[in-house]
Design an enzyme around this catalytic site. Structure first.
Site, PDB file in Angstrom:
ATOM      1  N   HIS A 127       2.334  54.468  14.499  1.00  0.00           N
ATOM      2  CA  HIS A 127       1.420  55.554  14.131  1.00  0.00           C
ATOM      3  C   HIS A 127       1.772  56.853  14.832  1.00  0.00           C
ATOM      4  CE1 HIS A 127      -1.201  53.012  11.798  1.00  0.00           C
ATOM      5  NE2 HIS A 127      -1.046  52.099  12.736  1.00  0.00           N
ATOM      6  N   ARG A 128       2.621  56.734  15.866  1.00  0.00           N
ATOM      7  CA  ARG A 128       3.067  57.964  16.532  1.00  0.00           C
ATOM      8  C   ARG A 128       3.890  58.808  15.575  1.00  0.00           C
ATOM      9  NH1 ARG A 128       3.981  54.715  20.885  1.00  0.00           N
ATOM     10  NH2 ARG A 128       2.351  54.931  22.441  1.00  0.00           N
ATOM     11  N   ALA A 129       4.471  58.153  14.588  1.00  0.00           N
ATOM     12  CA  ALA A 129       5.332  58.878  13.655  1.00  0.00           C
ATOM     13  C   ALA A 129       4.573  60.011  12.998  1.00  0.00           C
ATOM     14  CB  ALA A 129       5.885  57.913  12.609  1.00  0.00           C
TER      15      ALA A 129
END
Ligand SMILES: [Zn+2]
Length: 414
Positions: free
Chosen positions: A344-346
């Site tokens: 989800h950091r993407a």
């Protein structure tokens, strides 16, 4: 913007170093189909070479007078990534990947001059006026509370520092530990601030991050993500602010970085040596000018540097207002799904980078073109297959990302 080119003197007189007019140097190419932002235009147009004609004075101090950021040649993506991280720390830092001698360290060292001044505490505990405003006397140490009562300042404004983490740093140096001198002399146990606390509000540069112990890299990344950290040594504990812009670099020939750690750096830039002869010649000439007369060279770039510093300050202010348009949000999420990225950091990084990019351009709504400009930096090497042999796949991946965006844009448009 100041046109520093107006100071250019006849290039033919540059000690015959040059046989081609330097002003023909090709500007860096922004991503295809993209309108360059104010900052990009600044990066591309800045040019001053009269310093080459100044009498050479070898002061032997080039190391302490960083090469001006705006005088860097090429490496467009690296410079953009560094600026985005400087404008919006929520981007989560930058990882520069590439062989030695490609200007990574020079670029990082030059960045601190561009950042607006910061408010720094005058005491060891790191108290700031904001702590007092929020929590009253309880928010600051006894000494600072007394100072405030006397009407004395507890902070000052200072230039951003670049803190470089030494490769041989121990965990205790990084997070802090018991001050043994005070412990012995005064029979008091006190925790000494570590490198991470000293890096608060500054830039933290971790060269060869892949050669550091995992526990240290973990501590750095945790502190960077949380903006503060706590050290416990037996009964004593200390909590410190650690709001820094993290920049790591690694040479993949010397070992890899665990994927979990790699994932925690926001933007990734693969830095290669420049293949263009004109650019390489220009790098040589500028490096030589800087080495011979660092002060003169820096002065030559002074106006452009000041302009950029103001732009960055303004972008940081504007950032608070910047929102992501629905179309840009949809495109970003579609892209992450299409590329099968788990982390989800993407998208977090991608949207925060796009906000910084938008702010740098003086706008307050992120459009699809802003997503397009930052997507590769935010998404590359987040797909596991690319972890294996990224050098070969890099170009392919970048193309794939751009093609996906174009395809999605077409679908959305029809
Ligand atoms: Zn204090």
């Amino acid at each position: 913007m100041t046109d520093t080119d107006s100071t250019v003197t006849d290039p033919a007189s540059l000690n015959n170093l040059s046989d081609a007019p330097l002003r023909d140097l090709p500007a860096d190419k922004p991503p295809e189909g993209h309108m360059p932002s104010t900052l990009l235009r600044m990066l591309n147009n800045a040019g001053a070479r009269a310093v080459l004609n100044a009498p050479p004075v070898d002061l032997g101090i080039a190391e302490h007078l960083p090469y001006p950021f705006l005088a860097l040649v090429g490496q467009h993506e690296m410079r953009i990534a560094l600026l985005l991280a400087a404008i919006n720390p929520a981007v989560g830092g930058v990882l520069l990947i590439g062989p030695r001698g490609t200007g990574k360290t020079t670029a990082v060292r030059s960045l601190s001059v561009l950042l607006p001044d910061i408010e720094v505490s005058l005491c060891e505990e790191g108290c700031l006026p904001a702590d007092f405003e929020r929590d009253g006397a309880a928010g600051v140490c006894a000494e600072c509370a007394a100072k405030i009562a006397r009407g004395e300042p507890i902070s000052k404004w200072a230039q951003v520092n670049l803190i470089e983490l030494p490769l041989n740093a121990r965990l205790e140096d990084v997070v802090g530990g018991i001050n043994e001198r005070i412990a012995v002399q005064q029979n008091k146990v006190r925790i000494e601030r570590g490198i991470l606390a000293r890096a608060d509000q500054n830039l933290l540069y971790v060269d060869e991050v892949n050669l550091l112990e995992d526990t240290i890299v973990d501590a750095i990344l945790d502190a960077a993500a949380a903006g503060s950290y706590t050290v416990r040594r037996g009964p004593v504990a200390g909590t410190y602010r650690s709001r820094f812009v993290l920049i790591g670099s690694m040479n993949p020939e010397e070992g890899s970085l665990r994927p979990q750690l790699m994932d925690r750096f926001g933007l990734r830039v693969v830095v290669r040596g420049l293949m263009d002869r004109t650019e390489r010649k220009e790098i040589y000439q500028r490096s030589r000018a800087h080495r011979l007369n660092p002060r003169g060279f820096i002065r030559q770039w002074g106006a452009a540097t000041l302009d950029a510093r103001e732009e960055i300050g303004a972008a940081r202010e504007l950032l608070k207002e910047v929102t992501v348009s629905d179309a840009a949000m949809e495109l970003g999420l579609d892209l992450v799904r299409e590329l099968d990225i788990d982390s989800h950091r993407a998208e977090y990084t991608m949207f925060e980078a796009a906000r910084a990019y938008t702010a740098a351009d003086g706008r307050d709504v992120v459009q699809v073109s802003d997503i397009r400009a930052v997507a590769s930096m935010a998404l590359r090497q987040r797909r596991s297959q690319f972890m294996v042999d990224f050098a070969d796949h890099q170009q392919q991946e970048d193309n794939a990302i751009r093609e996906r965006i174009d395809a999605l844009l077409k679908v959305n448009a029809s």
